[in-house]
Every structure is written in C-alpha cells, then in structure tokens.
Design a protein around this motif. Structure first.
Motif, PDB file in Angstrom:
ATOM      1  N   ALA A  45       0.837  -1.208   0.000  1.00  0.00           N
ATOM      2  CA  ALA A  45       0.000   0.000   0.000  1.00  0.00           C
ATOM      3  C   ALA A  45       0.872   1.258   0.000  1.00  0.00           C
ATOM      4  CB  ALA A  45      -0.930   0.002   1.217  1.00  0.00           C
ATOM      5  N   LEU A  46       1.981   1.205   0.733  1.00  0.00           N
ATOM      6  CA  LEU A  46       2.926   2.327   0.770  1.00  0.00           C
ATOM      7  C   LEU A  46       3.600   2.497  -0.595  1.00  0.00           C
ATOM      8  CD1 LEU A  46       4.359   4.439   2.673  1.00  0.00           C
ATOM      9  CD2 LEU A  46       6.110   2.714   3.037  1.00  0.00           C
ATOM     10  N   GLU A  47       4.005   1.383  -1.197  1.00  0.00           N
ATOM     11  CA  GLU A  47       4.673   1.443  -2.501  1.00  0.00           C
ATOM     12  C   GLU A  47       3.741   1.985  -3.593  1.00  0.00           C
ATOM     13  OE1 GLU A  47       6.684  -2.240  -3.461  1.00  0.00           O
ATOM     14  OE2 GLU A  47       7.596  -2.342  -1.459  1.00  0.00           O
ATOM     15  N   LYS A  48       2.450   1.642  -3.476  1.00  0.00           N
ATOM     16  CA  LYS A  48       1.470   2.100  -4.480  1.00  0.00           C
ATOM     17  C   LYS A  48       1.025   3.538  -4.253  1.00  0.00           C
ATOM     18  CE  LYS A  48      -1.988  -0.888  -4.493  1.00  0.00           C
ATOM     19  NZ  LYS A  48      -2.010  -2.235  -3.847  1.00  0.00           N
ATOM     20  N   GLY A  49       1.257   4.053  -3.041  1.00  0.00           N
ATOM     21  CA  GLY A  49       0.802   5.401  -2.724  1.00  0.00           C
ATOM     22  C   GLY A  49      -0.594   5.440  -2.122  1.00  0.00           C
ATOM     23  N   ASP A  50      -1.143   4.280  -1.755  1.00  0.00           N
ATOM     24  CA  ASP A  50      -2.438   4.266  -1.053  1.00  0.00           C
ATOM     25  C   ASP A  50      -2.279   4.859   0.345  1.00  0.00           C
ATOM     26  OD1 ASP A  50      -3.452   3.003  -3.247  1.00  0.00           O
ATOM     27  OD2 ASP A  50      -3.452   0.992  -2.369  1.00  0.00           O
ATOM     28  N   ILE A  51      -1.072   4.729   0.894  1.00  0.00           N
ATOM     29  CA  ILE A  51      -0.720   5.406   2.149  1.00  0.00           C
ATOM     30  C   ILE A  51       0.636   6.090   1.934  1.00  0.00           C
ATOM     31  CG2 ILE A  51      -2.025   3.895   3.702  1.00  0.00           C
ATOM     32  CD1 ILE A  51       0.633   2.402   4.272  1.00  0.00           C
ATOM     33  N   ASP A  52       0.944   7.058   2.819  1.00  0.00           N
ATOM     34  CA  ASP A  52       2.165   7.859   2.641  1.00  0.00           C
ATOM     35  C   ASP A  52       3.207   7.620   3.724  1.00  0.00           C
ATOM     36  OD1 ASP A  52       1.116   9.410   0.410  1.00  0.00           O
ATOM     37  OD2 ASP A  52      -0.186  10.374   1.901  1.00  0.00           O
ATOM     38  N   LEU A  53       2.765   7.175   4.885  1.00  0.00           N
ATOM     39  CA  LEU A  53       3.688   7.069   6.018  1.00  0.00           C
ATOM     40  C   LEU A  53       3.263   5.914   6.914  1.00  0.00           C
ATOM     41  CD1 LEU A  53       4.755  10.098   8.261  1.00  0.00           C
ATOM     42  CD2 LEU A  53       4.240   7.909   9.273  1.00  0.00           C
ATOM     43  N   VAL A  54       4.227   5.150   7.371  1.00  0.00           N
ATOM     44  CA  VAL A  54       3.946   4.109   8.363  1.00  0.00           C
ATOM     45  C   VAL A  54       5.159   4.005   9.302  1.00  0.00           C
ATOM     46  CG1 VAL A  54       4.766   2.172   6.922  1.00  0.00           C
ATOM     47  CG2 VAL A  54       3.081   1.751   8.719  1.00  0.00           C
ATOM     48  N   PRO A  55       4.907   3.933  10.614  1.00  0.00           N
ATOM     49  CA  PRO A  55       6.021   3.702  11.532  1.00  0.00           C
ATOM     50  C   PRO A  55       6.493   2.259  11.363  1.00  0.00           C
ATOM     51  CG  PRO A  55       3.966   4.238  12.722  1.00  0.00           C
ATOM     52  CD  PRO A  55       3.607   4.022  11.301  1.00  0.00           C
ATOM     53  N   GLU A  56       7.791   2.074  11.223  1.00  0.00           N
ATOM     54  CA  GLU A  56       8.335   0.746  10.933  1.00  0.00           C
ATOM     55  C   GLU A  56       9.401   0.344  11.942  1.00  0.00           C
ATOM     56  OE1 GLU A  56       8.186  -1.969   9.606  1.00  0.00           O
ATOM     57  OE2 GLU A  56       7.020  -1.931   7.760  1.00  0.00           O
ATOM     58  N   TYR A  57       9.905  -0.865  11.746  1.00  0.00           N
ATOM     59  CA  TYR A  57      10.968  -1.444  12.567  1.00  0.00           C
ATOM     60  C   TYR A  57      12.076  -1.837  11.590  1.00  0.00           C
ATOM     61  CZ  TYR A  57       7.098  -1.582  15.861  1.00  0.00           C
ATOM     62  OH  TYR A  57       6.039  -1.216  16.658  1.00  0.00           O
ATOM     63  N   LEU A  58      13.266  -1.252  11.770  1.00  0.00           N
ATOM     64  CA  LEU A  58      14.337  -1.328  10.764  1.00  0.00           C
ATOM     65  C   LEU A  58      14.629  -2.730  10.232  1.00  0.00           C
ATOM     66  CD1 LEU A  58      17.096   1.074  12.227  1.00  0.00           C
ATOM     67  CD2 LEU A  58      15.460   1.584  10.404  1.00  0.00           C
ATOM     68  N   ALA A  59      15.028  -3.638  11.126  1.00  0.00           N
ATOM     69  CA  ALA A  59      15.520  -4.941  10.670  1.00  0.00           C
ATOM     70  C   ALA A  59      14.413  -5.781  10.046  1.00  0.00           C
ATOM     71  CB  ALA A  59      16.168  -5.706  11.829  1.00  0.00           C
ATOM     72  N   THR A  60      13.217  -5.707  10.627  1.00  0.00           N
ATOM     73  CA  THR A  60      12.107  -6.528  10.115  1.00  0.00           C
ATOM     74  C   THR A  60      11.712  -6.081   8.715  1.00  0.00           C
ATOM     75  OG1 THR A  60      11.316  -7.046  12.325  1.00  0.00           O
ATOM     76  CG2 THR A  60       9.733  -7.258  10.549  1.00  0.00           C
ATOM     77  N   LEU A  61      11.660  -4.770   8.491  1.00  0.00           N
ATOM     78  CA  LEU A  61      11.307  -4.288   7.152  1.00  0.00           C
ATOM     79  C   LEU A  61      12.425  -4.613   6.155  1.00  0.00           C
ATOM     80  CD1 LEU A  61       9.445  -2.888   5.158  1.00  0.00           C
ATOM     81  CD2 LEU A  61      10.416  -0.690   5.870  1.00  0.00           C
ATOM     82  N   GLU A  62      13.672  -4.434   6.581  1.00  0.00           N
ATOM     83  CA  GLU A  62      14.803  -4.734   5.686  1.00  0.00           C
ATOM     84  C   GLU A  62      14.762  -6.200   5.251  1.00  0.00           C
ATOM     85  OE1 GLU A  62      18.634  -5.633   3.980  1.00  0.00           O
ATOM     86  OE2 GLU A  62      17.675  -6.662   5.640  1.00  0.00           O
ATOM     87  N   ALA A  63      14.557  -7.094   6.213  1.00  0.00           N
ATOM     88  CA  ALA A  63      14.529  -8.531   5.889  1.00  0.00           C
ATOM     89  C   ALA A  63      13.314  -8.878   5.028  1.00  0.00           C
ATOM     90  CB  ALA A  63      14.500  -9.351   7.179  1.00  0.00           C
ATOM     91  N   PHE A  64      12.198  -8.196   5.281  1.00  0.00           N
ATOM     92  CA  PHE A  64      10.972  -8.426   4.505  1.00  0.00           C
ATOM     93  C   PHE A  64      11.190  -8.063   3.033  1.00  0.00           C
ATOM     94  CE2 PHE A  64       6.880  -6.932   2.799  1.00  0.00           C
ATOM     95  CZ  PHE A  64       6.052  -7.998   3.101  1.00  0.00           C
ATOM     96  N   LEU A  65      11.892  -6.944   2.796  1.00  0.00           N
ATOM     97  CA  LEU A  65      12.117  -6.480   1.422  1.00  0.00           C
ATOM     98  C   LEU A  65      13.270  -7.217   0.745  1.00  0.00           C
ATOM     99  CD1 LEU A  65      11.717  -2.624   1.964  1.00  0.00           C
ATOM    100  CD2 LEU A  65      10.087  -4.153   0.839  1.00  0.00           C
ATOM    101  N   ALA A  66      14.290  -7.580   1.533  1.00  0.00           N
ATOM    102  CA  ALA A  66      15.488  -8.196   0.947  1.00  0.00           C
ATOM    103  C   ALA A  66      15.317  -9.688   0.716  1.00  0.00           C
ATOM    104  CB  ALA A  66      16.686  -7.949   1.862  1.00  0.00           C
ATOM    105  N   LYS A  67      14.265 -10.267   1.319  1.00  0.00           N
ATOM    106  CA  LYS A  67      14.048 -11.726   1.267  1.00  0.00           C
ATOM    107  C   LYS A  67      15.311 -12.442   1.769  1.00  0.00           C
ATOM    108  CE  LYS A  67      10.013 -11.225  -1.068  1.00  0.00           C
ATOM    109  NZ  LYS A  67       9.772  -9.806  -0.809  1.00  0.00           N
ATOM    110  N   ASP A  68      15.911 -13.292   0.952  1.00  0.00           N
ATOM    111  CA  ASP A  68      17.066 -14.069   1.428  1.00  0.00           C
ATOM    112  C   ASP A  68      18.366 -13.270   1.468  1.00  0.00           C
ATOM    113  OD1 ASP A  68      15.281 -16.112   1.506  1.00  0.00           O
ATOM    114  OD2 ASP A  68      15.882 -16.993  -0.404  1.00  0.00           O
TER     115      ASP A  68
END
Length: 271
Positions: A45-68
């Motif tokens: 939703a953030l990537e599409k622009g349906d939302i603009d801001l979300v509070p995140e957690y660094l390592a979890t988001l990094e691992a989620f996007l980087a996959k392996d």
C-alpha cells in the motif's frame, strides 16, 4: 493530505498517532488508516501510494524487502543504510531511527521456566519437542519467528498455534496453558505484570528493530518541515516510553490518540 497508517497492534497505532498528531498540529491534513493489517498488506500500500507514512521497525522491514539477501544486523545505522538502499528505487525514505527498539520476544510462564530450567532461548532445545509455540499467523513464514527459531536455535516445536501479533490472545493462551511458549513484543507490559520469563536471545536471532517512520518522498518534498517534525518525535522516543504507552493502551484501556497526545505534550512536541 498525508495518509498515515499502522499495523494491526496497539503499539503501531500509538506510533501512528505520535507522527500524525505532530504533522496535524503543524498544518498538515491527515487521513488515518489505523490497523490496516500485516506488513504483507501495508508495505505494498505504501509502494502504491495508497498510504504515505507508516512507523516501521528497521531490521524486520529490511529482511521483509530483501528476502534471502538480508543485510540486517544488530547495528541500527548499518541496518538503516541497507534498508534505504532497498527503498530508494521505490521513492520511499526511512527517516531517523529512535533509541526505542521493539523486537520479537519469546516468553514462558514462571511455572514453565522453573519446571524446565529455562532462562535463555537455547535452553528450549531439549524440551521444544513437547511444547506448543503460539504467535501471529504469519510467524511460520517469518525469518525472526519460526524460521529463525529453527535455523538459529534448531528448535522443532510439537505444534504451532496461530494467535495474534503479541496481543491478548497470546497472553490468554499462555495463561491457560494452551501454548507453552508465546511470542510477545519486548515492549509488552504484560511481561512484567504477569511475571513471565522473557527468554534471553543468546544467539542473537533478533536484530536492530529500532522504530523509524518510512515515508513516500513526495510528502517530504511537498512540505519542507515534514522531515524535521517527524525526526523531532523520533529523537525523544525511548524503549521505556514505548512500554509505558503500550501499558496505558493495552492494560489501562486508554485511547491511543489520548495517550499519544499526552506524551507529545509532555515532551514539548505539541504547542
């Protein structure tokens, strides 16, 4: 108009309110999307622009996007840089990270800890085969949850019970004995309140999950002060602050909006 979202748990809604209210007080129009869902819903939703801001957690988001190919570590600055490299092509920025950190914690009741002499995660190894793990439904697919427990600690549980993301279902299941080990966030006031044993992550499965807002670049270019305002909130936020606000919402049943407002006022972030 800035569309601010949160994940489906109390702490995320509190963080959403902290960032939304500071922008609101400084002339931004805010559209709230509270408890939008898990990261599997929120990040697209953030990537599409349906939302603009979300509070995140660094390592979890990094691992989620980087996959392996994850480069997340226990160093927040290095993890933030790795995360920004993944976000840059998506026109998204991760702003400053807070001292406040919240990771997945694995807890047992005091009775379970005493009976099995459990103090750290690796103590589970000989007994996990007789134990049921409870956690969020997405836990089996997550590198810092069941996947990581198997990979780093070589834990094979008897069963996994899908509950909620560190919420009341997990607490109730621990108390009733439906699960033996439960996933709670390390900022959960229930850990102290119920005298649970938070098992020490002795092999460092959990990484730098410092809180940081991720924002679409067009918001940062549209208003020159958005970045300064958001970073101003982050700079004040400690783990103890977060745990205290979680208690007010989760245990004292106060409204996240009111708790966030009182905190921002106490830190002179709202005039």
């Amino acid at each position: 108009m800035v569309k601010v979202a949160s994940f489906n748990f109390d702490e995320s809604e509190i963080l959403q309110e902290l960032y939304a209210q500071v922008l609101e007080a400084n002339g931004y129009t805010i559209e709230r999307h509270p408890r939008l869902g898990t990261r599997e819903i929120v990040e697209p939703a953030l990537e599409k622009g349906d939302i603009d801001l979300v509070p995140e957690y660094l390592a979890t988001l990094e691992a989620f996007l980087a996959k392996d190919q994850t480069k997340a570590t226990s160093d927040p600055a290095a993890t933030q840089k790795a995360l920004q490299d993944l976000l840059t092509p998506k026109n998204i920025t991760v702003l400053d990270f807070a001292q406040a950190i919240d990771t997945n914690g694995f807890v047992v009741t005091k009775a379970t800890a005493d009976k099995n002499k459990l103090a750290k995660m690796s103590d589970l190894q000989p007994v996990a085969g007789q134990m049921v793990l409870g956690g969020p439904p997405e836990c089996p697919q997550r590198p810092f949850c069941l996947q990581g427990l198997m990979r780093v600690y070589n834990l094979q549980f008897k069963d996994f019970k899908p509950l909620d993301a560190g919420g009341p279902l997990t607490v109730a299941a621990l108390d009733s004995g439906d699960v033996d080990v439960g996933l709670l966030f390390t900022t959960d006031p229930n850990i102290t309140l119920k005298n649970y044993t938070l098992l020490d992550d002795d092999k460092h499965l959990q990484l730098a999950d410092n809180v940081a807002p991720v924002v679409r670049n067009d918001i940062l270019t549209r208003g020159t002060d958005a970045k300064t305002l958001l970073n101003g909130v982050t700079a004040k936020l400690t783990t103890a602050d977060l745990t205290d606000m979680n208690k007010q919402v989760g245990i004292d049943h106060k409204d996240a909006k009111d708790v966030a407002k009182a905190y921002l006022t106490s830190k002179q972030l709202l005039r």
